[in-house]
Structure formats: structure tokens, C-alpha cells
Design an enzyme around this catalytic site. Structure first.
Site, mmCIF file in Angstrom:
data_model
loop_
_atom_site.group_PDB
_atom_site.id
_atom_site.type_symbol
_atom_site.label_atom_id
_atom_site.label_comp_id
_atom_site.label_asym_id
_atom_site.label_seq_id
_atom_site.Cartn_x
_atom_site.Cartn_y
_atom_site.Cartn_z
ATOM 1 N N ASP A 1 0.669 -1.227 0.036
ATOM 2 C CA ASP A 1 0.163 0.026 -0.115
ATOM 3 C C ASP A 1 0.865 1.348 -0.006
ATOM 4 O O ASP A 1 1.817 1.434 0.852
ATOM 5 C CB ASP A 1 -0.789 -0.121 1.118
ATOM 6 N N GLU B 1 14.435 -14.150 1.081
ATOM 7 C CA GLU B 1 14.793 -15.254 2.187
ATOM 8 C C GLU B 1 13.902 -16.565 2.101
ATOM 9 O O GLU B 1 14.378 -17.500 2.290
ATOM 10 C CB GLU B 1 14.579 -14.981 3.670
HETATM 11 C C1 GLC Z 1 -4.424 3.125 -0.555
HETATM 12 C C2 GLC Z 1 -5.438 1.942 -0.564
HETATM 13 C C3 GLC Z 1 -6.686 2.805 0.004
HETATM 14 C C4 GLC Z 1 -6.321 3.307 1.332
HETATM 15 C C5 GLC Z 1 -5.243 4.175 1.484
HETATM 16 C C6 GLC Z 1 -4.475 4.411 2.858
HETATM 17 O O1 GLC Z 1 -4.465 4.241 -1.329
HETATM 18 O O2 GLC Z 1 -5.635 1.589 -1.727
HETATM 19 O O3 GLC Z 1 -7.720 1.989 -0.070
HETATM 20 O O4 GLC Z 1 -7.353 4.102 2.026
HETATM 21 O O5 GLC Z 1 -3.822 3.489 0.717
HETATM 22 O O6 GLC Z 1 -4.057 3.232 3.358
#
Ligand code: GLC
Length: 509
Positions: free
Chosen positions: A199, A244
Site C-alpha cells: 500500500d 529469504e
Molecule cells: C491506498 C489504498 C486505500 C487506502 C489508502 C490508505 O491508497 O488503496 O484504499 O485508503 O491507501 O491506506
């Protein structure tokens, strides 16, 4: 070439996929139950968005424990079963991992905020108010015009949060944070996960000077300043953790920097991300010339550094492709052809195979702080009142759920579902489409054309973006593989492609 170069990924947002325990929220049981459907459809890998314990302010993108499953979704045992069942069906599984921020409920943050001298204080990003008591800089958080800083009254310092105040940013400059986060990866890798979707991973590298955003960038937040060299250093460490483990574990980063040239740098020298989302495709208008530009820029930037591209048209943060195309069924099919025949790894978002559109959410049902509910509407499985869900789901269904349901579409050979299923099987059988080079890219008076070529096969794709029919002449000996309208290539080799239609032909052998 490894499995993830070849794979078609299918993104599951578990809350909206299928509920099995009757609380209105989709769960791991729903994914397990639909494993035969996923195998029948023919996808190769699942990306499961967060299922971690969380106060759910951002629906598990605010994590309070990286090494467990929220009871709302099920148990670790359910997750192990998903990995086992998927692997039995030849399907790989990757899990979302959220390295930039935790929930403010995470014990790390609870400790960090308890005092300025707590050993975990530096695990997050703290700043003093300026001498006149103001914010450390002008950064804004996502989804609002509010600051990216919140004052912790008890300790008198501001902490940074690129998203909600309940999602404090981790301080990746601190080696203990890097070590602790590496352990969270190992936890899932030991359980047999095939990799991670990472993310907003570009945000982990932060400019220690934390300068103001230039005025013209303030409106889109501080993000542009966080394309930093530090992120690349940390990504090299993350890659080593994945290496790993045996079995070609992979990573796909959400690098929300919209230029393919910048995205390509996140692959490093094959020592950072294995793949990165290339979100230019989410924002490319439905015009042949625009697609030529996006594809050209992606091909040249990625080829230059040996990076393997990805393609995506929908996800849980953006308007679904069918809605972007105003629900036009022919264009929606052509979009599926596009995403599944370009060079690179495609990512489909659950429901895309049904041509599902965004839902209309009445104001009293809005739950997402980022207003992304419409694209998160539940999947309609059947044609009863609850469409296969045991109780009313957490969000309303999209309009005309019976038109989009699996029940309606699975036995209709002309449905979008069967079209996508055919497309997936054509792709699976074609080395050119999975691995071949992409050549002869051009916009012929509104018709996008490209050729996919491997040592044993040549495949041509034509998509009519124009508002009028366009004549296409095929090379002698071309065999028809698929078209959006169902039209076949006549013996004459001449075809008038109607607006929105597209066709895939095998030129040789
Ligand atoms: C990314 C995710 C989204 C989330 C954001 C914060 O953009 O796709 O859904 O709200 O990160 O984690």
C-alpha cells in the site's frame, strides 16, 4: 519468466465479495466458498485487500495487528485454508500489506504517544509546533483540506498522518521500524503467502527536512514530495526479506505517482519491487491517441530498466471501468480486451468480469471517509432479493443487480462473464499474449492497433475508439480469436468494425 509475469490477478475486497456468517460484511468464508468459481473463471492469482484486526476507520487499511485476522473476516485458520485451497486449484495468493501507517490503536502507537521518551516514540513522525505554535508545514492529508498533522495534547508534539488522524505514519528512517515490519512480512511468508500488494509504498521514504509543499501542489497534498531516494533504499531491504523464502514470492507496489517513467524507477535494478501499479491506465481517456501515448510511455520507460509492466482499469479506490464508460457494454468488453492483451501483468477487480457498475449510495449509507463506497458495492451472486448474501450487505447493490449477477450470466454464452472467461482462456493458451513483445502500436484514424509477438506466434489486436465504423483489412491467413460484438472475420479478410468493437486475430502460425 516466473508465475507472476504470466498471471492474471483478481482483486478481492473481502467486505464486498461474499458474506457467510450473516453480519452483512463479506468474509474469508465467502472467498473459500467461491474458490470453485474463481478456478472456473480462470484467474491465476488473488490479491486480497486487508483483513487485519482494525478499528475499520479505513476498513482495515488502519491496522492494529499485522499478524492476525480481524474476527469480522474470520480467523488465521480460515486464511490458511484459503492459501491451501487456492494452491490446490493452481491459484496464487497475495495479501495487502500497509507499510506507511498503522492504526492509532496499534500498540506501537499507543506506546509511542505515551511519552516523549518512550523507546517507540521515534517509530512515528513527530514534530514540534513552530515557535508561534503553528503546524510544522503546510501538508494536507488525503481526502480533505485538513492538515496532515495532529497535535498530541498530552505530549505537545504533532504527529504526521498522510491519511486519517487515526492512521499515523511510521518512521521508516528508524531501523527498528524496518526490522519490525520485516517480521510482519515473514509472518505471512512462513504461512505460504505468494507475495504482497504494498500500500502507498512510495510514501515510506520521507524528506527529513519536511519542507512546505509548493503552493501549486498543496491541493493534491504532500505526495509529490515523497518520491524520495530513501524509499528505494527501504524497498531493497523489503525485497531481500521476500528473497529469504523459496518459491518466487512477489510484490506489487501501489506507487501512486502517475507517470510511468517515475513508476518504472521503483523496480530498481531488479532489486526493489517485482511489479508496480501503473495508474496512468486508470486515468487514460477512451481515445485511441491517448492509449497510444500511455502504452508508448509505459513500454519505453519500463523496457529501459527491464521492468515488467502492469495494467489495471478498476480497483476499490476508483470508479469502475464500466461506469467510466457510461455502462456501454461493447466498450466495457473492449476495455477487458485491452487490459488482458497488453504486455504485462493484468489486475482485474472482482466484478469486472460481470461488467459491474458503481452503485448509487444514498447519503445516509455513505461510510467511507474517502467517499469510495460506489465502487465497493457487494457482488450480486444470485437473483433473489439478497443476491446470495445471507442478510442485507453493508452497502447497497449496484442498480439492476440481476443483469450483473453470476446466476444470470454464467449460463448465458453471450454474457460478459463468459466473454471474459473466453478471453482468459485465449490468453492462457497464447505465448504471444502472455509473453510476447508489443509492436506496431498505432492509432489508425481512431482504431488502436498493436501486435503481440513471440517466437512461435503473432497476434493482432484492433480496438475501434472512433464514433463511426472503421474498415480493417486482415493479413491473409489470419484466424479470428475473439471480438467484443461477436462479429467474426469474414473470408475476404475485410471487416467494418463498429464503434466500440474490438477484435483479436492470430496472424500466425
Ligand atoms: C491506498 C489504498 C486505500 C487506502 C489508502 C490508505 O491508497 O488503496 O484504499 O485508503 O491507501 O491506506
Amino acid at each position: 519468466m516466473t508465475w507472476w509475469h504470466d498471471a492474471v490477478f483478481y482483486q478481492i475486497y473481502p467486505r464486498s465479495f461474499l458474506d457467510t456468517d450473516g453480519d452483512g460484511v463479506g468474509d474469508l468464508g465467502g472467498i473459500l466458498k467461491k474458490m470453485p468459481y474463481l478456478a472456473w473463471l480462470g484467474v491465476d492469482a488473488l490479491w486480497i485487500t486487508p483483513i487485519y484486526p482494525s478499528p475499520m476507520r479505513d476498513f482495515s487499511y488502519d491496522i492494529s495487528d499485522y499478524c492476525d485476522v480481524d474476527p469480522l473476516f474470520g480467523t488465521l485458520d480460515d486464511f490458511d485454508q484459503i492459501i491451501a485451497k487456492a494452491h490446490e486449484a493452481g491459484i496464487h495468493v497475495i495479501l495487502d500489506w500497509v507499510p506507511n501507517h498503522t492504526s492509532s490503536d496499534h500498540p506501537w502507537f499507543q506506546e509511542a504517544r505515551s511519552s516523549r521518551t518512550n523507546p517507540k516514540r521515534d517509530w512515528y513522525v513527530w514534530k514540534e509546533p513552530t515557535s508561534d505554535g503553528k503546524l510544522p508545514n503546510n501538508w494536507l492529508r488525503s481526502w480533505s483540506d485538513q492538515p496532515a498533522w495532529t497535535l498530541d495534547d498530552e505530549t505537545g508534539q504533532f504527529y504526521l498522518h498522510c491519511f486519517l488522524p487515526e492512521q499515523p505514519d511510521l518512521n521508516w528512517a528508524n531501523i527498528d521500524v524496518r526490522d519490525a515490519m520485516a517480521e510482519t512480512l515473514r509472518f505471512w511468508l512462513r504461512r505460504g503467502i505468494d507475495g504482497f500488494r504494498m500500500d502507498v509504498v512510495h510514501l515510506i521514504g520521507k524528506d527529513p527536512a519536511m519542507p512546505d509543499d509548493p503552493e501549486d501542489l498543496v491541493a493534491i497534498g504532500h505526495v509529490p514530495l515523497n518520491d524520495r531516494p530513501e524509499a528505494h533504499v527501504y524497498l531493497k531491504g523489503i525485497r531481500k526479506v521476500l528473497e529469504e523464502f523459496d518459491g518466487e514470492r512477489t510484490s506489487v507496489g501501489e506507487v501512486y505517482l502517475l507517470d510511468p517513467e517515475v513508476v518504472a524507477t521503483y523496480y530498481g535494478q531488479a532489486d526493489e519491487l517485482h511489479m508496480s501499479f501503473n495508474f496512468a491506465s486508470l486515468f487514460t481517456p477512451w481515445r485511441a491517441a491517448s492509449w497510444v501515448e500511455t502504452i508508448t510511455r509505459t513500454e519505453s520507460s519500463h523496457n529501459a530498466v527491464g521492468a515488467w509492466p502492469t495494467w489495471t482499469l478498476s480497483n476499490h479506490d476508483n470508479k469502475r471501468i464500466a461506469s467510466r464508460l457510461d455502462g456501454d457494454p461493447m466498450k466495457t468488453r473492449s476495455a477487458a480486451i485491452l487490459v488482458l492483451t497488453l504486455r504485462g501483468t493484468p489486475f482485474l477487480y472482482a466484478g469486472e468480469e460481470l461488467g459491474l457498475e458503481d452503485a448509487i449510495i444514498p447519503p445516509e449509507r455513505v461510510v467511507d471517509p474517502g467517499l469510495r463506497d460506489p465502487c465497493r458495492a457487494p457482488l450480486p451472486w444470485t437473483n433473489e432479493r439478497l443476491h446470495g448474501w445471507p442478510s442485507d450487505p453493508w452497502l447497497p447493490f449496484a442498480e439492476r443487480p440481476n443483469d450483473f449477477s453470476v446466476e444470470t450470466q454464467e449460463h448465458d454464452s453471450a454474457s460478459m462473464l463468459n466473454f471474459v472467461r473466453s478471453l482468459l482462456s485465449i490468453r492462457k493458451a497464447s505465448t504471444a499474449l502472455r509473453q510476447g513483445s508489443l509492436n506496431e502500436l498505432r492509432d489508425d484514424n481512431g482504431v488502436l492497433h498493436y501486435r503481440r509477438e513471440s517466437s512461435d506466434e503473432v497476434v493482432d489486436v484492433y480496438i475501434n475508439f472512433a464514433k463511426e465504423p472503421r474498415p480493417i483489412t486482415f493479413l491473409p491467413g489470419s484466424t479470428w480469436l475473439l471480438s467484443s460484438s461477436g462479429v467474426k472475420v469474414p473470408a475476404s479478410g475485410q471487416l467494418l468494425l463498429v464503434p466500440g468493437d474490438s477484435v483479436i486475430v492470430r496472424v500466425s502460425p
